[in-house]
Design a protein around this motif. Structure first.
Motif, PDB file in Angstrom:
ATOM      1  N   ASN A 166      -0.111  -0.291  -6.978  1.00 31.29           N
ATOM      2  CA  ASN A 166      -1.049   0.574  -6.271  1.00 31.29           C
ATOM      3  C   ASN A 166      -2.352   0.636  -7.054  1.00 31.29           C
ATOM      4  O   ASN A 166      -2.365   0.444  -8.267  1.00 31.29           O
ATOM      5  CB  ASN A 166      -0.479   1.985  -6.123  1.00 31.29           C
ATOM      6  N   ASN A 186      -3.614   6.691  -3.996  1.00 29.47           N
ATOM      7  CA  ASN A 186      -2.933   5.443  -4.326  1.00 29.47           C
ATOM      8  C   ASN A 186      -2.835   4.591  -3.072  1.00 29.47           C
ATOM      9  O   ASN A 186      -2.354   5.057  -2.042  1.00 29.47           O
ATOM     10  CB  ASN A 186      -1.526   5.717  -4.870  1.00 29.47           C
ATOM     11  N   ASN A 201      -1.453   0.849  -1.701  1.00 29.72           N
ATOM     12  CA  ASN A 201      -0.604  -0.286  -2.042  1.00 29.72           C
ATOM     13  C   ASN A 201      -1.362  -1.593  -1.859  1.00 29.72           C
ATOM     14  O   ASN A 201      -1.972  -1.810  -0.815  1.00 29.72           O
ATOM     15  CB  ASN A 201       0.651  -0.277  -1.178  1.00 29.72           C
TER      16      ASN A 201
END
Length: 134
Positions: free
Chosen positions: A31, A86, A88
């Motif tokens: 992330n 965050n 991915n």
């Protein structure tokens, strides 16, 4: 093409070869996030948002030197805007001894207007990559 024309059409850091390096015995996710919503200039927060930067990730090298192919379960989210959440960018259902991922930081043409008529200087933020076991 002049510098300003090049910039208005978007700009890029160029590929940062094997910018992220992962060693994992198990599946993992990578992330990315910024620590602040806006860039700083000379230690002061600005109104220039970090989400004007795109992070493009691509498969890097097998860093063991054996040239092993990436796992079939590997998925790469090829381009995401930088954010304080965050986000991915890579997931793999299997571990690898040592794998690199290339990263390119860019300002898309659609975002360059955010950079016009700003105070000259170096605008900064911290970018944090985390590897999370799966």
């Amino acid at each position: 093409m002049g510098l300003s024309t090049h910039y208005i059409n978007g700009n890029s850091s160029g590929q940062q070869t094997n910018h992220i390096k992962v060693t994992s015995n198990n599946g993992y996710e990578i992330n990315v996030r910024a620590t602040t919503e806006y860039f700083s200039l000379n230690g002061n927060m600005t109104t220039l948002p970090v989400n004007t930067i795109m992070i493009a990730t691509s498969l890097g090298d097998d860093l063991t030197g054996s040239g092993s192919a990436a796992p079939a379960s590997l998925q790469i989210n090829s381009a995401v805007p930088l954010s304080t959440s965050n986000t991915n960018i890579v997931s793999s259902g299997e571990g690898e001894s040592a794998r690199g991922f290339h990263v390119t930081y860019s300002i898309p043409a659609s975002q360059t207007s955010n950079y016009l008529n700003k105070e000259p200087g170096t605008y900064t933020t911290n970018v944090i990559y985390t590897v999370v076991p799966q």
